[in-house]
Design a protein around this motif. Structure first.
Motif, PDB file in Angstrom:
ATOM      1  N   SER A 128       0.831  -1.211   0.000  1.00 34.61           N
ATOM      2  CA  SER A 128       0.000   0.000   0.000  1.00 34.61           C
ATOM      3  C   SER A 128       0.861   1.254   0.000  1.00 34.61           C
ATOM      4  CB  SER A 128      -0.922  -0.009   1.226  1.00 34.61           C
ATOM      5  OG  SER A 128      -1.786  -1.126   1.199  1.00 34.61           O
ATOM      6  N   SER A 160       0.928   4.127  -3.156  1.00 31.89           N
ATOM      7  CA  SER A 160       0.582   5.537  -2.999  1.00 31.89           C
ATOM      8  C   SER A 160       1.473   6.448  -3.835  1.00 31.89           C
ATOM      9  CB  SER A 160       0.682   5.927  -1.519  1.00 31.89           C
ATOM     10  OG  SER A 160       2.019   5.773  -1.048  1.00 31.89           O
ATOM     11  N   GLU A 201      -8.177   5.465  -5.900  1.00 28.67           N
ATOM     12  CA  GLU A 201      -8.421   4.721  -4.655  1.00 28.67           C
ATOM     13  C   GLU A 201      -8.996   3.340  -4.925  1.00 28.67           C
ATOM     14  OE1 GLU A 201     -10.945   5.299  -0.478  1.00 28.67           O
ATOM     15  OE2 GLU A 201     -10.839   6.906  -1.973  1.00 28.67           O
ATOM     16  N   GLN A 202      -9.900   3.250  -5.879  1.00 26.73           N
ATOM     17  CA  GLN A 202     -10.524   1.964  -6.162  1.00 26.73           C
ATOM     18  C   GLN A 202      -9.507   0.979  -6.725  1.00 26.73           C
ATOM     19  OE1 GLN A 202     -13.650   1.100  -5.326  1.00 26.73           O
ATOM     20  NE2 GLN A 202     -13.145  -0.979  -6.003  1.00 26.73           N
ATOM     21  N   GLN A 228      -6.237   0.981  -6.170  1.00 31.09           N
ATOM     22  CA  GLN A 228      -5.376   0.553  -5.075  1.00 31.09           C
ATOM     23  C   GLN A 228      -6.078  -0.485  -4.204  1.00 31.09           C
ATOM     24  OE1 GLN A 228      -3.327   3.630  -2.857  1.00 31.09           O
ATOM     25  NE2 GLN A 228      -3.534   5.089  -4.538  1.00 31.09           N
ATOM     26  N   LYS A 229      -7.336  -0.249  -3.920  1.00 27.98           N
ATOM     27  CA  LYS A 229      -8.085  -1.195  -3.096  1.00 27.98           C
ATOM     28  C   LYS A 229      -8.176  -2.556  -3.773  1.00 27.98           C
ATOM     29  CE  LYS A 229     -12.556  -1.756  -0.780  1.00 27.98           C
ATOM     30  NZ  LYS A 229     -13.891  -1.145  -0.550  1.00 27.98           N
ATOM     31  N   ASN A 230      -8.447  -2.546  -5.067  1.00 27.05           N
ATOM     32  CA  ASN A 230      -8.548  -3.814  -5.806  1.00 27.05           C
ATOM     33  C   ASN A 230      -7.217  -4.558  -5.817  1.00 27.05           C
ATOM     34  OD1 ASN A 230     -11.212  -3.221  -6.373  1.00 27.05           O
ATOM     35  ND2 ASN A 230     -10.782  -2.384  -8.387  1.00 27.05           N
ATOM     36  N   VAL A 287      -4.775  -4.331  -3.575  1.00 24.37           N
ATOM     37  CA  VAL A 287      -4.507  -4.854  -2.226  1.00 24.37           C
ATOM     38  C   VAL A 287      -5.316  -6.123  -1.985  1.00 24.37           C
ATOM     39  CG1 VAL A 287      -4.832  -4.389   0.219  1.00 24.37           C
ATOM     40  CG2 VAL A 287      -3.833  -2.641  -1.243  1.00 24.37           C
ATOM     41  N   VAL A 288      -6.588  -6.084  -2.364  1.00 22.07           N
ATOM     42  CA  VAL A 288      -7.421  -7.278  -2.216  1.00 22.07           C
ATOM     43  C   VAL A 288      -6.864  -8.429  -3.042  1.00 22.07           C
ATOM     44  CG1 VAL A 288      -9.717  -8.234  -2.685  1.00 22.07           C
ATOM     45  CG2 VAL A 288      -9.497  -5.966  -1.643  1.00 22.07           C
TER      46      VAL A 288
END
Length: 785
Positions: free
Chosen positions: A481, A485, A491-492, A494-496, A498-499
């Motif tokens: 993460s 950055s 944001e979406q 990055q979230k995807n 990480v998941v």
């Protein structure tokens, strides 16, 4: 004035035909087109043989044909002639019109007179009206009807320019000029009136007066001059065409509309000028070289060079068309400009394309260098984008066409899209590399430890795996993460990502678990062998007969059953520990149910393809597969158990070859007499001892105890086969080693012989037989012994 070259031509012949070729040649000879508006046109009209040509020749230095007075009065000038005044500034053109009232055309044929007069008024700045002094006041002699008709037509011309009428009074009498002017002004508002003496009677005085009049024609176009009103003047380059069109309209008896005629002349001439300038520009060598150069690559100073060429072309047009109607001139200039811009537009787009391509390539190079130097992705992208977009804007200023309203925003937008696409591509590649790096770290951190935990599977295996998974995945996600950055990803995204990394870690464990589940039978057999064949201190077991094989087998199988239970279901969540699969397997596979339990149990818990409350995605080994694996496991490990049992029984038999204690006691009691006999005669003991040694040697050589470990019958068969060869071998070795060589002293006394015999007997009684490791040989004591 006399030495200057004189140019003249017949503009309109006596039949009314316009001499186009003549006027064009005349204009070239006098270079009229270069004059612009700096020229004046003077014409003269009057009765036939009134001295018009003589006046013009003396006044302007022309060479019009003059009447020969000795031949009588007749028509000298036919049609309209034109000449250039000599030594007069500005350039002044003079038209000599055919005289009026000539008998050659007849009394009633006044059409040509009217037409030529109207033509002179339409194209001239100054009109000289030649009159005899004695005809003033007469209706016909002064050509007053003709003048009235001409003036009426002039009222319909709507021309903004005023033509100066100059009445030249020839052969002036003693009547003062001031008394003559009012008569001429009765029907005409403002005119110029000049009186000249008789050329024939007072030639010198006439020439002086003509010279004085000539001074008025110098700089006649200046404000206040005879031709000072320049409104609506046709530029010199359009004079020929204008004159042709005016004569054509007059000949066709159409109403002469000079403003419309002026527009028409301007339209034609401006169009011709525009076409000429366009052709010159298209054939311009500088433009051709510039166009060719920009097709193959960027050209430094492209905009400056092209702007100079366009400005020169348009300026040349303005110079030649500046005196024509402003509206027409402007419209044709705009049309020329549009045609020129249409011609140069492909080159402009090529230059713009080279700038865009070059800027994009430089951006990519600078961006890569920035990233290689360790600059952050976001900073590198923003800095390089801003720098090279500014460079593009500066470079675009070099190709901007000043007269064109061309927008470079589309090229700028395309460049920005290309830069953004490249940044996105590099970002995707870098993110892929980053993802791969962290996936490799997770793989290294999880694969080995998870495999080791499955290798020693027990009830703590899955809790340990969960703890390992949580620790390593949180560490990887934290670093991932932080790295994400720096890439300006939304944001979406990055979230995807990480998941996705978390799912990769989970999938890695699940994949490893399923791989181990596929080898569970091998793991179970290895574990069973390790536990069954080794004690608690990991030392190999020796089945001496005191071990509880049944208990050891059960314990080992239970440990393998635990391993099987661990491999049945993926347990990466804490709630999965509540599953009682181990108990289900123990009851179904390990415990032997009683008859009562068998009768009470109607459903086999392992007769199913799913575990209760366990989704198929988490199931690695189904209940029915567990049952099948256990059955195969038992079959493949039964041989190991049976071997252990057989070894234990053989060991027991090998250790029980001595008779029972009661038998030994019975032998001692019943053999007491024999024992006492042996004590009384020690020599028997010597023979018994030797026999013991021989039997012991045979025992070791034949490996009796080892043979009986495999069973009694196999042992007897083996011993019977080896017995006779072993006896023969021992006898041969005893014979070879027991031979004593003869001594060199043949004389012995009786005492020595007795001593020798006694010593021999004593040696025999105390001799020791030793065997090799295999018990196949022996040795005799030495002489020292």
């Amino acid at each position: 004035m006399a030495s200057e070259v004189r140019f003249s031509t017949q503009l309109i012949d006596g039949d009314g035909s316009f001499n186009v070729e003549g006027i064009e040649k005349f204009m070239r000879d006098v270079k009229l087109a270069e004059c612009g508006l700096s020229y004046a046109v003077v014409s003269i009209m009057g009765p036939q043989s009134s001295g018009k040509s003589t006046l013009l020749n003396n006044l302007f230095g022309t060479d019009f044909r003059e009447m020969d007075a000795f031949k009588g009065r007749s028509q000298t000038t036919k049609g309209i002639w034109m000449a250039k005044c000599a030594g007069l500034e500005p350039c002044t053109l003079v038209m000599d019109l055919e005289g009026t009232d000539g008998r050659e055309r007849g009394e009633d044929d006044t059409a040509f007179e009217k037409q030529s007069s109207l033509f002179a008024l339409a194209v001239s700045d100054i009109v000289l009206i030649n009159m005899w002094c004695h005809d003033i006041g007469r209706e016909q002699a002064a050509n007053k009807p003709l003048l009235k008709t001409v003036f009426q037509v002039m009222m319909r011309l709507f021309s903004p320019r005023k033509t100066t009428l100059m009445f030249v009074i020839r052969d002036k009498t003693r009547t003062p000029l001031e008394n003559l002017e009012p008569v001429l002004r009765e029907d005409i508002q403002k005119v110029e009136v000049v009186a000249l003496s008789s050329f024939e009677e007072k030639e010198e005085q006439f020439k002086e007066q003509v010279h004085t009049l000539r001074q008025r024609f110098i700089h006649s176009i200046n404000p206040g001059g005879l031709a000072g009103d320049r409104r609506g003047v046709v530029p010199a380059s359009g004079f020929s065409f204008s004159a042709q069109q005016i004569w054509k309209v007059i000949k066709e008896n159409k109403d002469l509309d000079l403003p419309a005629h002026k527009v028409m002349v301007a339209t034609v001439r401006c169009e011709e000028i525009a076409n000429e300038k366009y052709a010159l520009f298209a054939d311009n060598e500088d433009w051709r070289q510039l166009e060719e150069a920009v097709q193959s690559g960027p050209v430094s100073g492209f905009g400056k060079k092209l702007n100079s060429l366009l400005s020169t072309c348009l300026s040349e047009y303005d110079v030649e068309a500046t005196y024509f109607d402003e509206g027409v001139r402007t419209a044709k200039q705009k049309h020329l400009q549009e045609k020129l811009l249409q011609l140069v537009q492909p080159a402009f787009h090529s230059a713009l394309g080279h700038i865009r391509t070059g800027t994009f390539e430089k951006f990519k190079e600078a961006f890569d260098k920035a990233l290689n130097k360790g600059e952050g992705f976001s900073d590198a992208a923003n800095n390089c984008t801003g720098t090279f977009m500014t460079q593009f804007d500066e470079a675009c200023a070099d190709v901007v066409i000043e007269v064109a309203d061309w927008d470079t925003s589309k090229a700028r937008e395309k460049l920005r899209r290309e830069i953004d696409a490249h940044v996105a591509s590099v970002r995707a590649a870098k993110l892929s590399e980053l993802t791969t790096t962290y996936e490799e770290k997770l793989k290294e951190a999880l694969s080995g430890p998870v495999e080791a935990l499955f290798d020693g599977a027990n009830k703590e295996t899955w809790p340990s795996i969960r703890k390992l998974y949580k620790r390593e995945s949180e560490s990887a996600v934290s670093g991932f993460s932080a790295a994400l950055s720096k890439f300006d990803a939304d944001e979406q995204t990055q979230k995807n990502m990480v998941v996705s990394l978390e799912d990769y870690a989970r999938g890695l464990i699940e994949t490893k678990a399923r791989e181990e589940a596929c080898r569970v039978l091998i793991r179970m057999k290895e574990k069973f062998t390790a536990l069954f064949s080794h004690d608690s201190e990991s030392m190999p077991r020796i089945w001496t007969g005191s071990e509880d094989i049944r208990s050891i087998t059960r314990t080992s199988r239970y440990a393998c059953l635990k391993l099987l239970s661990v491999m049945t279901v993926i347990r990466l969540e804490d709630k999965d520990d509540a599953l009682n699969i181990e108990n289900i397997l123990a009851k179904a596979l390990l415990d032997s149910p009683t008859e009562k339990e068998k009768s009470a149990t109607t459903v086999d818990p392992l007769a199913s393809s799913t575990w209760e409350k366990v989704p198929a995605s988490k199931t690695m080994i189904t209940p029915v597969q567990c049952k099948s694996l256990w059955r195969q496991f038992k079959i493949e490990t039964e041989y190991t158990v049976s071997q252990a049992i057989a070894a234990q029984e053989a060991n027991k038999r090998g250790n029980n070859w001595l008779p029972p204690p009661w038998a030994i006691a019975a032998l001692f009691i019943l053999g007491f007499n024999e024992f006492m006999t042996l004590l009384r005669n020690p020599l028997y003991l010597v023979f018994i001892f030797i026999g013991y040694l021989l039997i012991k040697a045979l025992w070791v050589q034949l490996d009796v105890s080892g043979e009986f470990r495999h069973g009694a019958l196999p042992a007897l068969l083996s011993l019977s086969a080896k017995f006779l060869p072993t006896i023969m071998n021992l006898m041969k070795k005893l014979a070879d080693e027991g031979h004593v060589p003869e001594t060199n002293n043949p004389q012995t006394n009786p005492s020595t012989s007795n001593q020798t015999a006694a010593g021999t007997a004593s040696s025999t009684a105390s001799s020791k037989v030793t065997f090799s490791d295999r018990g196949s040989g022996y040795t005799t004591p030495s002489k020292e012994e």
